[in-house]
Each structure stands twice: as C-alpha cells, then as structure tokens.
Design a protein around this motif. Structure first.
Motif, PDB file in Angstrom:
ATOM      1  N   GLU A 171      34.967  43.494  44.602  1.00 54.44           N
ATOM      2  CA  GLU A 171      36.374  43.088  44.907  1.00 54.44           C
ATOM      3  C   GLU A 171      37.302  43.521  43.546  1.00 54.44           C
ATOM      4  O   GLU A 171      38.467  43.876  43.731  1.00 54.44           O
ATOM      5  N   ALA A 174      37.886  47.244  43.992  1.00 57.80           N
ATOM      6  CA  ALA A 174      38.897  47.285  45.046  1.00 57.80           C
ATOM      7  C   ALA A 174      40.163  47.368  44.427  1.00 57.80           C
ATOM      8  O   ALA A 174      41.002  48.027  44.858  1.00 57.80           O
ATOM      9  N   THR A 180      43.582  46.748  46.913  1.00 56.11           N
ATOM     10  CA  THR A 180      43.860  45.446  47.110  1.00 56.11           C
ATOM     11  C   THR A 180      44.869  45.311  45.968  1.00 56.11           C
ATOM     12  O   THR A 180      44.783  45.791  45.188  1.00 56.11           O
ATOM     13  N   SER A 183      42.464  39.902  42.979  1.00 59.80           N
ATOM     14  CA  SER A 183      41.131  39.724  42.863  1.00 59.80           C
ATOM     15  C   SER A 183      40.646  38.259  42.297  1.00 59.80           C
ATOM     16  O   SER A 183      41.324  38.042  41.404  1.00 59.80           O
TER      17      SER A 183
END
Length: 626
Positions: A171, A174, A180, A183
């Motif tokens: 994550e 990402a 995104t 986090s």
C-alpha cells in the motif's frame, strides 16, 4: 408505549435522553448536543427514568456468555428484554444502551431494532463471523508488530526483512506510484518516526527498506502513464483506397541514430516539395478502440528506458516510413515562391519509397542531387521566418539512455546532442508541412487544430552566449491549441498546425483523421467535436510531458549518485544579488547557486553535485568559485 421525559432512546445509532415532550416533538440530549426530533426519529430503549446520559455511555455491564442465550432460545425469536433477563437479570435503566450494543453486535444474533424480535443467526454463520474477527484481530497485532520493526529499521538503519514484511509495503508502494492518495501504514507510522502521507515520503521509505532500488522510476505511473505500449490492436491497411504512386522518387526519412519510429520523410521532385507522413489514420478512425486509447495517452511516452507508444507496436509495421520497400503515407505537396513562402498546397494518399538516414549520414551527403535542394529550401525558410520575427533559441540538449544488466542494474549514459544542419533541415520541412496543412484547412473551411503563440517578451539588448539564449527562453509565451488560426510568433508563421507525427501525438492523429474524411467526401468532425478531442488528448499529453521531464531528472540524479566524483562546467546565465542561475551544458539543466556579487553573466565555473535526494528530485550544485 408513550414516550415520556427521561426515557432512554436511540437516535441515529447513539444513546439519547428525552428532556422535554411538546405535542409530537421531543428535545433530546445526545453525545453531540441537544436536538429537537419527532417520534419517528427515535427508538425506545427503556422507559426510564434516566437522569444522566454519561452514566448510560459508561455503564459497566457485567460480562456474560451471549452464546448461552443463543442455545436457550433455539428456535425462538426472543425480545431484547428476554435476552437481558436471562443473561443479566434485573438491570437499571442506564444499562440498556450497553445491553443493546452487546446483543446487536454479537455474531450470534441479528438485531435490527430494540423494539423488534431478535433473530438467532445459524451457528455456522456465527462461527464464520467469529473466525473472521479473530483473524482481523491477529492481523492488527501483526501489523502493529510490523510497524515497530519498520520504525526501528528507519531509525537505526538496520536491515529490513523484505521477505517476511514486504507484503505490508504494497500500500505504501501504491501511494508512491500515485495509484492512491492515502496509506494507513504511513499514517500510523507518523507517531513513531518523522514521515508524511505523501508520494515522496512513501518513495523514501521504499528506498530505505530496500523494497525499491534507487534507480526505480515511479514518475510515469504518478502521471497516469504506463511504460508499456498500447495493447489495443490497430487494423492493418486494406489498400482499398487509391494512392498516388510516388515510388519513382527517392524520399528520405532523416532522424537521430536512436530513432525507431520514423514517421516523416521528404523529397523534392524538381518542382514541388513533398513531406510524407505516416498514415495510421487510414485504419485508426475516430472513436475506434485504438483512437480512444490513443486519446487517453495523448502522446507516445519517450523515456530513457524506452518508448511506450500511443498506438500499438504493430502500427509501426503497417505505417512507419522506410521499414519496408514501399510505405503508405499522407503526403503534403507544396509549391514554393522564390522567397520560400507557400504558393500552393495539395494533400494526397501516396505510396512512397523511403530511405532512412541519420543526421550525420545526411550531412555527409548533403551535396547530392536528392538532398541538396532540401537543404537549400530549409535555408530559405529559416531566412523567411527570421524576417517575420521567428525566435531561435540555441541551448544545449542531451540524450539520456538507460541499459540494464541481467540483474536489473542500470547503466545511465548522458550524451550531448551536437548542433546538426540536417536536424535543422528536417525541422524546417516539418514547419512547412504544418504551415501548409493549416493553410489548406483554412482555405477549404475544414475544422482543424491550429497552434499559435503570442509574441514573446524579449528585450532588445541581450547578453551574449548562453545567458542571452536563456533570457530568450524565459521570455517565450505558452503555446495555444484551438480551432481558429492565429499567429505563431515564436515560429514567425501566420498560421500553423502540427501534422507530422500521427504515430506519436494524438493531436496530429486527429488532424489526419479530419483530412481523411475530407479526401473521402464524408461529413467532417465539427468544430466543437474537434475541440473536445484535442482538449482531451492535450490534457493527457501534458501529463506525458511531465512524466518525461521528471523521468529525465530522475535518471540524471541516479547518474550523479552513481558518479560521486563528477564535475562539469556551468555558465552563469542569470543573477540576483549573490544568487545566480547557472546552465550546465553537460546535463542540459539549469540550477540555482550562491556566488559572489562580482561574478558576471557568461562566467564559466566548475560545479559538483551534492545532497542528492531522489524521492524529492533535489540536488545541490556546489562550486569553489567566489
């Protein structure tokens, strides 16, 4: 039951206490303050009286085996009071919010309202919920332990175990890739180490843990671009439409030695100048899947690792010029006046014979009969544009290239691009094609994309050398793209369009699609439709340009980090007090640096790189010059 003062009720899944009753309205105390509600907004928990809401919220309900009630009431639908009487016996009114929470949150019951019968959940479903909750609890415990290990590794610089803990960093990756903007790992880590919930902080952690190598390039992804070429198929050409056969002329595709997608070629037949352009619009029609994918990309992404093409790789086999004995082209035929201006333009689908040359090869052969007229036409056009106020900026450029060994370790090379008369010649041919296409579209009332630029803000007196070139670049205005022709002051042209790169620029592809419709006598895209397509493609192309720019800076920093003893000359091109801007020709980059007040523009100094920080793309250039 009639609701009365000091009854305990539930309002929006929170406990509340009725304070006053007026007709069908109630004043209630809630954890967030006093509210005025109607009876349909609240649900009775206990008739009361309850004097204090804080006692309700903090009531210490004794622990009980809720499963006992599930077994006892097997086959029934008990009420909330039935379950409470079994598990806890007589309870004060303040306890009933805790009773409701305990029963409604239990995996053994399905409780929709305190006033409705309660359904017993099948044991298999209840056990599945319990197992899932336990797994989540264990996962939370594992994650807490991971955060401690990560924080310790970041604080002390000790090795991070990617094999066991790398899964938690997905994550974070990402966020670093721009997929995104949040986090949870980084958010929770902020209480343990100095960090932030940003792509740059995520990038830094991925480098510190060894999850990414310093050479890992996240910039295309951050700008919404993949590093793979389009996977959407393009239909092969059918050759059903008639093409003018020009194979008896030799045409030349001239480009850098590293070019792999030749999309333009030139020739002079003794009377007319021909600029041949790759013709993917023959099968990439408006709103086909390949067209929509190209619009979402905006342009081919060129980065030192390679090219991620706007159209699929097979498109080169079909339409690139000079990769097969005969190539298909959309050709712009120009008749020129003695001063180099355009007297006449015609546009044709053609079949052409193209030979490929590098700039160096073309320069060696520039006096040959097939090439000499092209260099002469280019020189004439340069003079014509200069008289019209064209701005020529001569700042050094470089070519970055990255190769990787079997283990993925990169080698970065930065090669200076030397000035080239052949490159100048090709540039002038492309400008003539763009000007000719714009004039053709305007004359034939074809809705078209035009590129314009307002006059620059450049002083009459410029410092010599790179300082003057830098000042000219600072004075240039942004280009504009629209459907109304206007002056392109920077190029010294009354109207201009870009049409010579439909394999790699979406706006050029749209222009070709429109010209195909005109040649076929079909309805044209209207002005609004053109504007929408151009705007969508231009937005994606801007992100592509940013991805290229930041990728080039990334690899420059990687190169500097891999070469700690690097030094180079830099030229002072601007200054304000003891702050100066220097241009570093070896990197084709400018940088701010602190110098003494006596250093003049044009002064050459030696610089070295320090404080290289790849996640934030920063570097400090240092000099011993005063």
């Amino acid at each position: 039951m009639k609701l009365r003062e000091y009854a305990l009720v539930m309002y929006k899944n929170q406990p509340a206490l009725i304070k006053t009753v007026t007709a069908d309205k109630f004043d209630i105390d809630t954890p967030s303050g006093t509210k005025k509600v109607r009876d349909k907004d609240i649900t009775l928990l206990h008739a009361g009286p309850v004097a204090n809401l804080s006692k309700v919220q903090n009531y210490p309900l004794p622990e009980a085996d809720v499963r006992e009630a599930h077994t006892f009431f097997d086959g029934d639908n008990p009420s909330l009071r039935d379950i409470a009487d079994l598990l806890w016996g007589d309870l004060p009114p303040e306890a009933w919010w805790s009773v409701w929470k305990t029963v409604s949150e239990s995996p053994w019951f399905i409780a929709e309202s305190p006033e409705s019968p309660i359904t017993l959940r099948p044991e298999s479903q209840a056990q599945a919920i319990i197992a899932k909750a336990q797994a989540k609890k264990e996962e939370g415990t594992e994650k807490d332990a991971f955060l401690e290990r990560l924080a310790s590794s970041l604080k002390t610089g000790t090795a991070f175990d990617i094999a066991s803990d790398g899964k938690y960093l997905q994550e974070v990756e990402a966020l670093a890739l721009g997929k995104t903007d949040k986090s949870r790992i980084l958010k929770e880590l902020q209480g343990k180490v100095k960090t932030a919930e940003t792509p740059e902080a995520a990038h830094e952690i991925l480098l510190a843990t060894g999850y990414w190598k310093p050479s890992y390039n996240p910039w295309p992804s951050r700008h919404g671009h993949t590093i793979r070429s389009s996977q959407v198929p393009v239909d092969p050409p059918t050759d059903k439409k008639e093409r003018l056969d020009l194979t008896h002329y030799e045409s030349w595709a001239i480009d850098n030695a590293w070019s792999t997608d030749p999309d333009d070629a030139v020739c002079f037949d003794g009377e007319r100048l021909w600029i041949h352009v790759a013709d993917p619009a023959e099968t990439v029609a408006p709103d086909t899947p390949a067209d929509r994918d190209a619009r979402s990309r905006g342009a081919t992404l060129y980065i030192p690792e390679g090219a991620a093409r706007m159209l699929c790789e097979e498109t080169l086999d079909y339409y690139a010029l000079g990769l097969s004995p005969v190539s298909r082209a959309l050709s712009f035929s120009l008749l020129l006046n003695p001063n180099g201006s355009i007297a006449d333009v015609s546009i044709h689908r053609t079949r052409v014979r193209v030979s490929r040359l590098t700039y160096a090869e073309a320069e060696l052969r520039k006096d040959e009969p097939g090439l000499a007229p092209l260099f002469a036409i280019a020189a004439n056009n340069i003079e014509r544009r200069a008289k019209a106020g064209a701005i020529s900026i001569d700042l050094p450029e470089v070519h970055l290239q990255v190769s990787k060994d079997d283990q993925g370790n990169p080698t970065v090379s930065i090669q200076r691009i030397e000035p080239s008369p052949a490159a100048d010649m090709v540039r002038e041919m492309m400008l003539l094609a763009g000007e000719g296409a714009a004039r053709f579209a305007f004359k034939n009332r074809i809705p078209f994309q035009y590129v314009s630029q307002e006059a620059p803000d450049i002083p009459e007196q410029l410092p010599p050398g790179l300082a003057g070139e830098y000042r000219k670049r600072r004075g240039m205005r942004s280009r504009k793209v629209g459907t109304v022709p206007a002056d392109h002051a920077g190029l010294g042209l009354g109207m201009y369009s870009q049409v010579t790169s439909p394999l790699r620029r979406y706006g050029d592809l749209v222009a070709h699609q429109q010209l195909h419709l005109w040649l076929d006598g079909k309805p044209l895209m209207d002005t609004d439709d053109m504007l929408l397509r151009i705007a969508q493609g231009d937005l994606a192309a801007r992100e592509c340009t940013l991805a290229e720019r930041e990728t080039n800076l990334h690899w420059t920093l990687v190169y500097l980090a891999m070469n700690p003893s690097w030094t180079a000359e830099a030229v002072v091109v601007d200054r304000a007090g003891n702050q100066a801007v220097v241009f570093i020709p070896e990197l084709a980059r400018e940088a701010k640096i602190t110098l003494g007040n006596s250093v003049e523009l044009g002064t050459v100094i030696t610089v070295r790189a320090g404080n290289i920080h790849i996640p934030t793309q920063t570097v400090t250039f240092i000099t011993d010059a005063v």
